[in-house]
Enzyme design. Structure first.
Site, PDB file in Angstrom:
ATOM      1  N   SER A 369     -16.136  20.821  -4.398  1.00 18.42           N
ATOM      2  CA  SER A 369     -14.805  20.506  -3.896  1.00 18.42           C
ATOM      3  C   SER A 369     -14.138  21.789  -3.465  1.00 18.42           C
ATOM      4  O   SER A 369     -14.515  22.881  -3.867  1.00 18.42           O
ATOM      5  CB  SER A 369     -13.965  19.800  -4.958  1.00 18.42           C
ATOM      6  OG  SER A 369     -13.794  20.628  -6.084  1.00 18.42           O
ATOM      7  N   PHE A 372     -10.936  21.477   1.581  1.00 22.34           N
ATOM      8  CA  PHE A 372     -11.292  20.421   2.522  1.00 22.34           C
ATOM      9  C   PHE A 372     -11.326  19.051   1.867  1.00 22.34           C
ATOM     10  O   PHE A 372     -11.145  18.029   2.511  1.00 22.34           O
ATOM     11  CB  PHE A 372     -12.672  20.706   3.122  1.00 22.34           C
ATOM     12  CG  PHE A 372     -13.750  20.892   2.077  1.00 22.34           C
ATOM     13  CD1 PHE A 372     -14.339  19.811   1.457  1.00 22.34           C
ATOM     14  CD2 PHE A 372     -14.138  22.171   1.708  1.00 22.34           C
ATOM     15  CE1 PHE A 372     -15.315  19.990   0.492  1.00 22.34           C
ATOM     16  CE2 PHE A 372     -15.116  22.350   0.737  1.00 22.34           C
ATOM     17  CZ  PHE A 372     -15.703  21.260   0.131  1.00 22.34           C
ATOM     18  N   GLY A 373     -11.610  18.961   0.592  1.00 18.91           N
ATOM     19  CA  GLY A 373     -11.805  17.686  -0.086  1.00 18.91           C
ATOM     20  C   GLY A 373     -12.982  17.777  -1.036  1.00 18.91           C
ATOM     21  O   GLY A 373     -13.442  18.858  -1.383  1.00 18.91           O
ATOM     22  N   LYS A 374     -13.471  16.620  -1.448  1.00 17.75           N
ATOM     23  CA  LYS A 374     -14.599  16.558  -2.365  1.00 17.75           C
ATOM     24  C   LYS A 374     -15.839  16.063  -1.633  1.00 17.75           C
ATOM     25  O   LYS A 374     -15.745  15.277  -0.692  1.00 17.75           O
ATOM     26  CB  LYS A 374     -14.286  15.630  -3.540  1.00 17.75           C
ATOM     27  CG  LYS A 374     -13.213  16.156  -4.476  1.00 17.75           C
ATOM     28  CD  LYS A 374     -13.051  15.251  -5.689  1.00 17.75           C
ATOM     29  CE  LYS A 374     -12.056  15.844  -6.679  1.00 17.75           C
ATOM     30  NZ  LYS A 374     -11.917  15.010  -7.895  1.00 17.75           N
ATOM     31  N   VAL A 375     -17.010  16.518  -2.095  1.00 18.76           N
ATOM     32  CA  VAL A 375     -18.287  16.104  -1.515  1.00 18.76           C
ATOM     33  C   VAL A 375     -19.132  15.473  -2.615  1.00 18.76           C
ATOM     34  O   VAL A 375     -19.301  16.059  -3.690  1.00 18.76           O
ATOM     35  CB  VAL A 375     -19.040  17.297  -0.882  1.00 18.76           C
ATOM     36  CG1 VAL A 375     -20.356  16.829  -0.272  1.00 18.76           C
ATOM     37  CG2 VAL A 375     -18.179  17.977   0.174  1.00 18.76           C
ATOM     38  N   ASP A 485     -15.765  28.782  11.037  1.00 20.09           N
ATOM     39  CA  ASP A 485     -15.883  29.025   9.588  1.00 20.09           C
ATOM     40  C   ASP A 485     -17.343  29.265   9.206  1.00 20.09           C
ATOM     41  O   ASP A 485     -17.844  28.685   8.243  1.00 20.09           O
ATOM     42  CB  ASP A 485     -15.306  27.854   8.805  1.00 20.09           C
ATOM     43  CG  ASP A 485     -14.977  28.229   7.355  1.00 20.09           C
ATOM     44  OD1 ASP A 485     -14.852  29.439   7.085  1.00 20.09           O
ATOM     45  OD2 ASP A 485     -14.851  27.327   6.512  1.00 20.09           O
TER      46      ASP A 485
END
Length: 656
Positions: A369, A372-375, A485
């Site tokens: 995480s 950007f969010g969670k994977v 990035d």
């Protein structure tokens, strides 16, 4: 006789010494209890820094309206940690503290951040990245001795710093990577079992920390409010190295930070003492920010009547309500796909399909995480493995624009890009589905003494793979794709250890011959091209710079920035200085040097990395030229201008 009388009137020298020592000790003692912060004032009762503030009876550490926020709060009087730093710098004193905190996110599936209890010799620790890493640390994982020690109550999992999960307690010795950590929980005082609990549901949490200086030991206990203090600590850390991270006098307090996701962090009560037993916090009347317990003056009979009436009511309408609910669910599913979504890349997964694949987004399936969010890792019904990234957008317009770019990138097809399989939208949450990369990210194989270091031939191959993938983005597709990035943690390795460029969350597209319409600086410190600091728009050349940093990372085995007590080491400058002194091969990883029979290829790649990182973007090679050089075609013109003298001049220009 008179001599005897005088002797009785004056204390002995030993007694005088004891009295003086007692007075000195008493004057520096700290013993306080805040069962409420309603009457505290800044700088007198506590020191409030940046976004921390008193809200009614509690201290809020973060400003949710600011996408990049951090806050700290300290007790204004310093604790004496080393009573005699000159004669006995390793003899530490002791103290105990207890506090109640609450962590409440806006969205339960958003990335978490947490908070820290901190000891620091300064209210503004040097080199801290304000909106990340609790507002205390840098992103470096190389420890250096400095007076900063924290106990983290972390509600996010960052795989780059080896977090064990997204709900843990850890000891941080002047570093974001915990020295030791354990899942949040407590040992039941009756049967001794370990009871896990969630620190991130808004419920009040009680923490106890005992700093045992003479034994170099820190005991941390944590439990939901209402649970008596456990007899056995949640976490115990004992090591004389603690003495390296404290100073004679240190501030005690709390720190927290956030990026784009809202997670309220509040301190509700605080007690601390360096004189002995803590004053006890009264948790009875503390506010609750989630699932508040409401008191009632109704009689037992009245409550029973209400309950029976509710049961009868539910029984009468239950079946009809069930039918209505099913109908609404069907309508919601139909309305979920809006007309504008049909314009985009059509491979849309259902939420149910992704929930089943990830075991309803279980923490056991969490890969990582960040901002950007969670994977999550998932397995589809056909047994194929996927990675699901959850991204939240506050507005439908922002979501639509993001979808437009993501849908275009979904059509990218190249062996060295992480393939996007599809997407799913649920309200303002977007789930992006990618191929699962079983061997993790490149940085895990290069840094931090991996169990199986990456051999030179694989390093060389990964550089080739990333170059070909980036060349495709810049020159091989209908539009130019600027990644923005590129870094080692965004390069993933498939089952054959081939490199694939991933994470297109910041990417921008524009037509060949055109230019991107954004000047907003995004990316990761250490990989950003210097021209971006002057509000220049990102270009292929800024991507090439980031690629050059990755090349230098892979060959040297060192991070883009390594923070140190005296002076930070910037990788590009360090390699450039070595090249200017005619010793560029000294930059190579020792494991690489011991493996290679000849250093010609190593030197070539180091020079290529420097060429890509030229301070002048116009003098950097493009990806076509880079791929051609890596594949063995003669490209001497790329490197002929890169002489030691030129490198020295570039170094001067870069620091100008």
């Amino acid at each position: 006789m008179s001599w005897q009388w005088r002797r009785r009137q004056w204390p002995s020298p030993l007694l005088l010494i004891l009295i003086v020592l007692h007075l000195v000790s008493s004057s520096s003692a700290i013993d306080f209890l805040y069962n409420s912060f309603s009457s505290v004032t800044n700088r007198t009762d506590v020191i409030l820094i940046e976004d921390s503030r008193v809200e009614s009876t509690v201290i809020s550490l973060i400003n949710d309206s600011d996408p990049l926020s951090f806050g700290r709060v300290f007790y204004p009087q310093k604790l004496t940690i080393i009573p005699d730093p000159t004669r006995n710098p390793t003899r530490l004193s002791s103290f105990s503290t207890s506090f109640v905190f609450s962590i409440l996110p806006d969205i339960s599936t958003s990335p978490g951040f947490g908070l820290c209890f901190v000891l620091s010799n300064s209210t503004s620790p040097p080199n801290a990245i304000s909106s990340q890493y609790f507002g205390l640390f840098t992103n470096a994982t190389v420890r250096f001795n400095a007076p900063l020690l924290a106990v983290e109550f972390d509600t996010g999992r960052n795989s780059e710093v080896n977090d064990i999960d997204d709900n843990h307690v850890g000891i941080d010795l002047n570093n974001i990577e915990s020295t030791t950590s354990v899942t949040a929980g407590y040992y039941d005082s009756v049967n001794g079992s370990f009871v896990r609990f969630n620190m991130r549901n808004g419920n009040n949490v009680r923490a106890w920390i005992d700093f045992d200086g003479p034994n170099f030991q820190i005991n941390v206990s944590v439990a939901p409010v209402g649970v008596l203090r456990p007899r056995r600590p949640t976490l115990t850390f004992r090591d004389p190295v603690i003495a390296n991270y404290v100073s004679a006098d240190m501030y005690a307090g709390f720190s927290a930070s956030k990026t784009n996701w809202n997670e309220a962090r509040r301190i509700l009560a605080w007690s601390l003492s360096d004189t002995g037993a803590l004053r006890e916090i009264n948790t009875t009347n503390l506010p609750v920010f989630f699932l508040e317990n409401s008191s009632s003056s109704l009689s037992t009979g009245a409550i029973a009547g209400i309950v029976i009436g509710c049961v009868v009511f539910v029984a009468l309408i239950g079946f009809g309500g069930y039918l209505i609910w099913k109908k609404l669910m069907r309508e919601e599913e139909e309305e979920e796909i809006e007309e504008w979504e049909l314009e985009f890349w059509p491979h849309r997964f259902s939420y149910e399909e992704l929930a089943a694949a990830t075991e309803v987004f279980s923490n056991d399936r969490l890969l990582g995480s960040g901002g950007f969010g969670k994977v999550y890792r998932g397995i589809l019904s056909n047994n194929s493995e996927i990675a699901v990234k959850c991204v939240n957008h506050d507005s439908k317009q922002g979501l639509r624009e993001f979808m437009a770019e993501i849908s275009s990138m979904g059509r990218l097809q190249h062996k060295n890009l992480v393939q996007m399989r599809g997407w799913c939208r649920r309200k303002n949450e977007l789930m992006l589905v990618y191929d699962y990369m079983p061997n993790g990210s490149l940085n895990q194989w290069i840094f931090d003494n991996p169990k199986e270091p990456m051999p030179w031939r694989r390093r060389r191959q990964v550089i080739n793979d990333v170059a070909e993938g980036l060349n495709y983005l810049h020159h091989g597709w209908d539009q130019v794709v600027i990644h923005r990035d590129i870094k080692s943690s965004n390069i993933l390795l498939d089952s054959e250890m081939r490199g694939r460029l991933g994470d297109f969350g910041l990417a921008k597209l524009y037509e060949h011959g055109g230019a991107p319409n954004t000047t907003r600086v995004v990316g990761t410190l250490g990989y950003l091209a210097p021209e971006l600091a002057s509000a220049s728009a990102p270009t292929e050349a800024s991507d090439v710079y980031s690629f050059g940093v990755v090349v230098l990372e892979v060959v040297s085995g060192r991070r883009p920035i390594e923070y140190a007590e005296e002076e930070d080491m910037v990788l590009v400058d360090w390699v450039r200085d070595l090249y200017g002194g005619g010793r560029v091969v000294d930059a190579a990883d020792e494991r690489v040097r011991s493996e290679c029979e000849t250093m010609e290829e190593v030197e070539l790649l180091l020079k290529l990395g420097l060429a890509c990182c030229h301070p002048d973007p116009a003098k950097r090679p493009n990806m076509r030229e880079i791929v051609s050089l890596l594949l063995g075609s003669p490209q001497e013109d790329l490197l002929t201008g890169l002489t030691p003298a030129a490198a020295a001049a570039d170094s001067t220009a870069a620091h100008a």
